[in-house]
Motif scaffolding. Structure first.
Motif, PDB file in Angstrom:
ATOM      1  N   ARG A 179      52.896  45.887  50.038  1.00  0.00           N
ATOM      2  CA  ARG A 179      53.272  45.350  48.729  1.00  0.00           C
ATOM      3  C   ARG A 179      52.275  45.701  47.629  1.00  0.00           C
ATOM      4  NH1 ARG A 179      55.098  41.426  52.469  1.00  0.00           N
ATOM      5  NH2 ARG A 179      57.254  40.735  52.047  1.00  0.00           N
ATOM      6  N   CYS A 180      51.099  46.157  47.994  1.00  0.00           N
ATOM      7  CA  CYS A 180      50.058  46.434  46.995  1.00  0.00           C
ATOM      8  C   CYS A 180      50.463  47.578  46.079  1.00  0.00           C
ATOM      9  CB  CYS A 180      48.731  46.744  47.683  1.00  0.00           C
ATOM     10  SG  CYS A 180      47.921  45.307  48.414  1.00  0.00           S
ATOM     11  N   LYS A 181      50.086  47.477  44.831  1.00  0.00           N
ATOM     12  CA  LYS A 181      50.446  48.475  43.809  1.00  0.00           C
ATOM     13  C   LYS A 181      49.236  49.170  43.196  1.00  0.00           C
ATOM     14  CE  LYS A 181      54.638  46.586  44.005  1.00  0.00           C
ATOM     15  NZ  LYS A 181      55.751  47.235  44.723  1.00  0.00           N
ATOM     16  N   GLU A 190      43.948  42.299  44.462  1.00  0.00           N
ATOM     17  CA  GLU A 190      45.391  42.274  44.690  1.00  0.00           C
ATOM     18  C   GLU A 190      45.703  41.942  46.144  1.00  0.00           C
ATOM     19  OE1 GLU A 190      49.120  45.076  43.418  1.00  0.00           O
ATOM     20  OE2 GLU A 190      47.487  46.034  44.520  1.00  0.00           O
ATOM     21  N   ASP A 229      43.531  44.761  35.140  1.00  0.00           N
ATOM     22  CA  ASP A 229      44.288  44.616  36.386  1.00  0.00           C
ATOM     23  C   ASP A 229      44.511  43.157  36.767  1.00  0.00           C
ATOM     24  OD1 ASP A 229      44.578  47.344  36.734  1.00  0.00           O
ATOM     25  OD2 ASP A 229      42.856  47.541  38.085  1.00  0.00           O
ATOM     26  N   GLY A 232      47.404  42.151  35.010  1.00  0.00           N
ATOM     27  CA  GLY A 232      48.521  42.951  35.510  1.00  0.00           C
ATOM     28  C   GLY A 232      49.069  42.393  36.820  1.00  0.00           C
ATOM     29  N   ILE A 233      48.173  41.933  37.697  1.00  0.00           N
ATOM     30  CA  ILE A 233      48.605  41.329  38.966  1.00  0.00           C
ATOM     31  C   ILE A 233      49.447  40.085  38.695  1.00  0.00           C
ATOM     32  CG2 ILE A 233      47.796  40.106  41.027  1.00  0.00           C
ATOM     33  CD1 ILE A 233      45.330  42.023  40.945  1.00  0.00           C
ATOM     34  N   LYS A 236      52.830  41.193  37.373  1.00  0.00           N
ATOM     35  CA  LYS A 236      53.677  41.759  38.436  1.00  0.00           C
ATOM     36  C   LYS A 236      54.289  40.654  39.289  1.00  0.00           C
ATOM     37  CE  LYS A 236      51.419  46.298  39.097  1.00  0.00           C
ATOM     38  NZ  LYS A 236      50.346  46.226  38.106  1.00  0.00           N
ATOM     39  N   ASP A 237      53.468  39.656  39.611  1.00  0.00           N
ATOM     40  CA  ASP A 237      53.977  38.551  40.423  1.00  0.00           C
ATOM     41  C   ASP A 237      55.053  37.777  39.654  1.00  0.00           C
ATOM     42  OD1 ASP A 237      54.218  36.888  42.600  1.00  0.00           O
ATOM     43  OD2 ASP A 237      52.478  35.657  42.101  1.00  0.00           O
ATOM     44  N   ARG A 239      57.051  38.889  37.495  1.00  0.00           N
ATOM     45  CA  ARG A 239      58.284  39.693  37.410  1.00  0.00           C
ATOM     46  C   ARG A 239      58.920  39.952  38.770  1.00  0.00           C
ATOM     47  NH1 ARG A 239      56.175  44.235  32.978  1.00  0.00           N
ATOM     48  NH2 ARG A 239      56.250  42.856  31.148  1.00  0.00           N
ATOM     49  N   TYR A 241      57.590  41.582  41.456  1.00  0.00           N
ATOM     50  CA  TYR A 241      57.299  42.864  42.090  1.00  0.00           C
ATOM     51  C   TYR A 241      56.761  42.719  43.517  1.00  0.00           C
ATOM     52  CZ  TYR A 241      57.751  45.253  37.547  1.00  0.00           C
ATOM     53  OH  TYR A 241      58.214  45.768  36.364  1.00  0.00           O
ATOM     54  N   TYR A 242      56.264  41.555  43.864  1.00  0.00           N
ATOM     55  CA  TYR A 242      55.594  41.385  45.140  1.00  0.00           C
ATOM     56  C   TYR A 242      56.473  40.713  46.222  1.00  0.00           C
ATOM     57  CZ  TYR A 242      51.181  42.491  42.767  1.00  0.00           C
ATOM     58  OH  TYR A 242      50.156  43.106  42.069  1.00  0.00           O
TER      59      TYR A 242
END
Length: 243
Positions: A179-181, A190, A229, A232-233, A236-237, A239, A241-242
């Motif tokens: 799952r890491c981006k 992350e 970042d 950003g993490i 992402k969560d 939205r 993404y994870y």
């Protein structure tokens, strides 16, 4: 063939000056153990003699696995690639300079094997941490500031997210790193954030550590990116993404 017990992941970018002693030390230590192991070098598009050093070492050590990025992708990308490739029941990543001695694995494994933890991370900032050579004062100050921000924004209660010595149970490593981006230096944060998000138990322990003067971290450029970042993490969560 015995099932692989321990995988050691080492990301390497232009490490011709530091990698060979690291490989010799890790191999010497692991070859004395009674379990099966693998050492995975992920060459991150090195432009020096790193890859040839690794190939030469592999010629007499069949425990060594080489993964190559055709171009420089970043430390996070390389660690992720190694973690997802690894076959060990327990998977650790460490730095090419071996700032944390490989022997510290002995202190970490009991938490994964017997004490119910899923992730164990080395810490340079706990009372019992043994810092043989400190970073320059400005790096230590920036590191503490970054970790303060990590605690405020993402990961309350972890003292040192950036020490490059962390171990995971195999099934946990696969769930987290798939799952890491993040491809850069914030990948540790992350990975720990996702470990906690999915309710894996994290243990932070004091370790021995020695600063390398050949560090590739740019204190200005990389610090700015790492702060970006963090948010950003979180985004992402938010939205999804994870998932």
């Amino acid at each position: 063939m015995k099932e692989c017990f321990l995988s050691i992941i080492i990301p390497a970018y232009n490490e011709e000056k530091r990698l060979l002693p690291t490989l010799h030390r890790i191999y010497a230590y692991l070859s004395r153990q009674d379990f099966a192991f693998e050492i995975i070098i992920v060459d991150d598009g090195s432009t020096d003699n790193t890859i040839q050093i690794v190939r030469d070492f592999k010629s007499f050590d069949n425990h060594l696995i080489i993964l190559e990025n055709k171009q420089n992708k970043g430390k996070g990308y390389s660690v992720r690639k190694g973690m997802l490739h690894a076959e060990g029941k327990y998977i650790f990543f460490t730095d090419a300079d071996l700032s944390t001695p490989i022997e510290e694995v002995e202190r970490c494994l009991p938490y994964l094997m017997q004490n119910g933890y899923d992730v164990v991370i080395g810490s340079r900032s706990m009372p019992d941490s043994d810092i043989i050579i400190h970073q320059p004062w400005y790096r230590e100050k920036m590191g503490k500031t970054f970790n303060f921000m990590v605690n405020v924004v993402l990961l309350k209660g972890i003292v040192d997210t950036q020490c490059g010595f962390k171990g995971f149970k195999k099934e946990v490593a696969k769930e987290v790193f798939k799952r890491c981006k993040i491809d850069g230096f914030s990948f540790d944060v992350e990975a720990l954030y996702l470990s906690r998000k999915f309710n894996f138990k994290i243990k932070e322990i004091p370790i021995q550590w020695e600063n390398s003067t050949l560090s590739k971290v740019n204190p200005i450029k990389h610090s700015i990116q790492m702060f970006k970042d963090l948010f950003g993490i979180k985004m992402k969560d938010f939205r999804g993404y994870y998932q």
